[in-house]
Motif scaffolding. Structure first.
Motif, PDB file in Angstrom:
ATOM      1  N   LYS A 135      64.211  81.851  77.911  1.00 46.92           N
ATOM      2  CA  LYS A 135      63.517  81.635  76.639  1.00 46.92           C
ATOM      3  C   LYS A 135      62.429  82.697  76.523  1.00 46.92           C
ATOM      4  N   PHE A 136      62.368  83.351  75.368  1.00 43.20           N
ATOM      5  CA  PHE A 136      61.382  84.404  75.150  1.00 43.20           C
ATOM      6  C   PHE A 136      60.005  83.818  74.869  1.00 43.20           C
ATOM      7  N   ASP A 137      58.991  84.398  75.510  1.00 42.59           N
ATOM      8  CA  ASP A 137      57.613  84.113  75.139  1.00 42.59           C
ATOM      9  C   ASP A 137      57.214  85.138  74.072  1.00 42.59           C
ATOM     10  N   ASP A 138      55.946  85.145  73.665  1.00 44.81           N
ATOM     11  CA  ASP A 138      55.497  86.067  72.620  1.00 44.81           C
ATOM     12  C   ASP A 138      55.704  87.527  73.019  1.00 44.81           C
ATOM     13  N   VAL A 139      55.495  87.826  74.296  1.00 45.28           N
ATOM     14  CA  VAL A 139      55.641  89.199  74.773  1.00 45.28           C
ATOM     15  C   VAL A 139      57.089  89.657  74.636  1.00 45.28           C
ATOM     16  N   TYR A 140      58.018  88.805  75.054  1.00 45.84           N
ATOM     17  CA  TYR A 140      59.434  89.168  74.930  1.00 45.84           C
ATOM     18  C   TYR A 140      59.881  89.209  73.466  1.00 45.84           C
ATOM     19  N   GLU A 141      59.320  88.342  72.651  1.00 53.47           N
ATOM     20  CA  GLU A 141      59.644  88.396  71.219  1.00 53.47           C
ATOM     21  C   GLU A 141      59.241  89.755  70.652  1.00 53.47           C
ATOM     22  N   ASN A 142      58.045  90.233  71.036  1.00 54.38           N
ATOM     23  CA  ASN A 142      57.588  91.551  70.579  1.00 54.38           C
ATOM     24  C   ASN A 142      58.459  92.664  71.141  1.00 54.38           C
ATOM     25  N   TYR A 143      58.835  92.551  72.405  1.00 55.10           N
ATOM     26  CA  TYR A 143      59.689  93.571  73.008  1.00 55.10           C
ATOM     27  C   TYR A 143      61.058  93.591  72.322  1.00 55.10           C
ATOM     28  N   ASN A 144      61.568  92.415  71.988  1.00 49.27           N
ATOM     29  CA  ASN A 144      62.870  92.364  71.326  1.00 49.27           C
ATOM     30  C   ASN A 144      62.809  92.966  69.922  1.00 49.27           C
ATOM     31  N   LYS A 145      61.645  92.902  69.271  1.00 52.02           N
ATOM     32  CA  LYS A 145      61.506  93.547  67.959  1.00 52.02           C
ATOM     33  C   LYS A 145      61.760  95.048  68.094  1.00 52.02           C
TER      34      LYS A 145
END
Length: 136
Positions: free
Chosen positions: A58-68
């Motif tokens: 599950k993505f946290d905020d950091v991974y959400e930003n990296y995935n962007k």
């Protein structure tokens, strides 16, 4: 969040997701270089780092930003949650502006498929951007 804090967190992702032994695959170094070249990046012939990585379930905020960043480059990590792969890091030789440190290209390979990548420096005032952005 401050730009430097976000940057440091994103750099941390690249280095902290690395795990123990390197995964073996039929994906070749030449394939990595060609993949980067398809985005316009020239790199040195051999990686400066090669490490096993695991994409979180599950993505946290950091991974959400990296995935962007990945989505900007036509990639998407969300289909690879919980999977293991290999991160290759290369020295970029054609970055279009002079910077004070080595510019790096990272690629994450899972099941012989490039699923993520970025261009970055490791300086505190450095940068990270998607593979298809020439300058941040």
């Amino acid at each position: 969040m401050h730009k430097i804090t976000v940057y440091l967190i994103m750099v941390g992702i690249v280095f902290l997701i690395a795990g123990g032994c390197l995964a073996m695959s039929s994906w070749k170094n030449a394939d990595n270089i060609e993949f980067l070249k398809s985005y316009g990046w020239e790199v040195k012939k051999h990686p400066i780092e090669k490490e096993e990585v695991t994409i979180p379930e599950k993505f946290d905020d950091v991974y959400e930003n990296y995935n962007k960043l990945q989505v900007e480059a036509g990639l998407d990590l969300s289909d690879f949650c919980g999977k293991k792969g290999v991160r290759y890091t290369y020295e970029v030789t054609n970055y279009p502006v002079k910077v004070k440190s080595t510019v790096r290209a990272n690629i994450i390979i899972i099941d012989n498929t490039p699923v993520a990548g970025d261009i970055m420096t490791t300086d505190l005032d450095g940068f990270m951007h998607s593979l298809n952005s020439q300058i941040m």
